[in-house]
Design a protein around this motif. Structure first.
Motif, short mmCIF file in Angstrom:
data_model
loop_
_atom_site.label_atom_id
_atom_site.label_comp_id
_atom_site.label_asym_id
_atom_site.label_seq_id
_atom_site.Cartn_x
_atom_site.Cartn_y
_atom_site.Cartn_z
N ALA A 1 0.80 -1.32 -0.06
CA ALA A 1 0.12 0.13 -0.10
C ALA A 1 0.88 1.31 -0.07
CB ALA A 1 -1.20 -0.03 1.25
N PHE A 2 1.93 1.18 0.51
CA PHE A 2 2.98 2.47 0.93
C PHE A 2 4.11 2.30 -0.30
CE2 PHE A 2 0.78 2.31 4.92
CZ PHE A 2 0.62 3.60 5.17
N ASP A 3 3.97 1.62 -1.29
CA ASP A 3 5.13 1.15 -2.18
C ASP A 3 5.53 2.72 -2.74
OD1 ASP A 3 5.75 -0.98 -0.97
OD2 ASP A 3 4.83 -2.31 -2.98
N ARG A 4 4.35 3.42 -3.43
CA ARG A 4 4.21 4.39 -4.41
C ARG A 4 4.58 5.67 -3.47
NH1 ARG A 4 0.28 5.97 -6.93
NH2 ARG A 4 -1.55 4.75 -5.87
N HIS A 5 4.45 5.73 -2.10
CA HIS A 5 4.53 6.92 -1.48
C HIS A 5 5.47 6.89 -0.09
CE1 HIS A 5 0.27 7.26 -3.10
NE2 HIS A 5 0.05 6.03 -2.68
N ASP B 1 8.50 7.66 -0.28
CA ASP B 1 9.68 8.66 -0.19
C ASP B 1 8.78 9.96 -0.66
OD1 ASP B 1 11.60 6.87 0.24
OD2 ASP B 1 11.54 6.09 -1.79
N GLY B 2 7.64 9.91 -0.60
CA GLY B 2 7.17 11.37 -0.97
C GLY B 2 5.57 11.12 -1.13
N GLN B 3 4.84 12.20 -1.23
CA GLN B 3 3.48 12.04 -1.52
C GLN B 3 3.18 13.09 -2.53
OE1 GLN B 3 0.99 13.94 1.70
NE2 GLN B 3 2.91 14.99 2.63
N ARG B 4 1.94 12.74 -3.22
CA ARG B 4 1.26 13.55 -4.44
C ARG B 4 -0.24 13.25 -4.08
NH1 ARG B 4 5.71 15.26 -4.33
NH2 ARG B 4 7.28 15.58 -5.92
N PRO B 5 -0.60 14.04 -3.01
CA PRO B 5 -2.14 13.60 -2.72
C PRO B 5 -3.05 14.59 -3.95
CG PRO B 5 -1.29 15.03 -1.19
CD PRO B 5 -0.33 14.54 -1.82
N GLU C 1 -7.09 4.27 1.31
CA GLU C 1 -5.76 3.89 0.87
C GLU C 1 -4.81 5.33 1.13
OE1 GLU C 1 -7.45 6.17 -2.20
OE2 GLU C 1 -8.23 4.62 -1.17
N PRO C 2 -3.46 5.06 1.50
CA PRO C 2 -2.67 6.34 1.75
C PRO C 2 -2.37 6.84 0.23
CG PRO C 2 -1.39 4.27 1.95
CD PRO C 2 -2.82 3.83 1.45
#
Length: 240
Positions: A24-28, A30-34, A56-57
């Motif tokens: 669930a956190f693999d894409r997030h 190292d950063g976030q793009r909500p 989902e995060p």
């Protein structure tokens, strides 16, 4: 020491971990793009993730503030609150959702202060209420807020008495917060939506419905229904 609550928190976290999809956190990590930053009133009954079914995060950047305020007082000047300005400027977030809710205690406290001069005793709470009082005072001068079928007590809405002044002020405050955000440089490129989360059946639908009342300053229900489309038209309503 309240061990029961502590254990409940840890059990709930176990449920949260179990519900997360693998990776669930693999894409997030190292950063976030909500896609959205949401500003909602600080209230245990109003879950920002819950109302939009976010499980989902990485989708919703949340900020809670008394009276769903988007501003902060810095060196005597009202500026866009950092919890809103940060995602708009630093995480490529393009949408701001301002969410008020029916029966808002903060708006009720500001209404009491405007009418009687009485404020909450706690300094931090008082400061937040003080920021809402000018908005409430402007609202009380608006015939759409204090209409012929409004309950002047400002108490919880009664189906037989019409909508309360407080709930009309809740929606009025959403419009004011949207307007303030749209004037700020940090939100210049953002789309700003205003919602009211209804937990009292004030807008005529099911409890828990989020009603769109404003889209980039547009408040006309017919225009908003056209914007959301026929299938979602029941999410558009207004008390004003």
């Amino acid at each position: 020491m309240d061990r029961r609550t502590l254990r409940d928190l840890l059990d709930r976290n176990d449920d949260h971990v179990a519900a997360l999809a693998p990776g669930a956190f693999d894409r997030h990590r190292d950063g976030q793009r909500p896609g959205v930053v949401s500003v909602c009133c600080s209230d245990s009954r109003v879950s920002q993730e819950g109302m939009f079914a976010v499980d989902e995060p990485g989708f919703l950047f949340t900020s809670g503030a008394i009276g769903n305020s988007v501003s902060a007082l810095v060196d005597g000047e009202r500026v866009l609150d950092g919890s809103v300005a940060y995602p708009l400027r630093h995480t490529d977030t393009e949408v701001l959702a301002v969410v008020g809710h029916t029966g808002c205690g903060a708006v009720g406290a500001a209404l009491t202060a405007a009418r009687t001069g009485e404020y909450p005793a706690e300094p931090g709470v008082r400061a937040d209420v003080e920021a809402l009082v000018p908005i409430v005072e402007r609202g009380l001068d608006d015939p759409a807020v204090v209409g012929p079928d409004a309950d002047e007590s400002g108490l919880e809405p009664d189906s037989d008495a019409g909508t309360s002044v407080r709930d009309r002020l809740v929606e009025y405050n959403v419009h004011e917060q949207v307007a303030f955000a749209r004037e700020c440089e940090e939100a210049a490129d953002a789309t700003v939506y205003g919602f009211v989360y209804d937990l009292h059946g004030v807008y005529g639908g099911r409890d828990g419905t989020a009603y769109l009342v404003n889209a980039d300053g547009e408040r006309d229900p017919a225009a908003l229904r056209e914007l959301v489309g026929e299938a979602r038209a029941d999410h558009v309503a207004s008390l004003l």
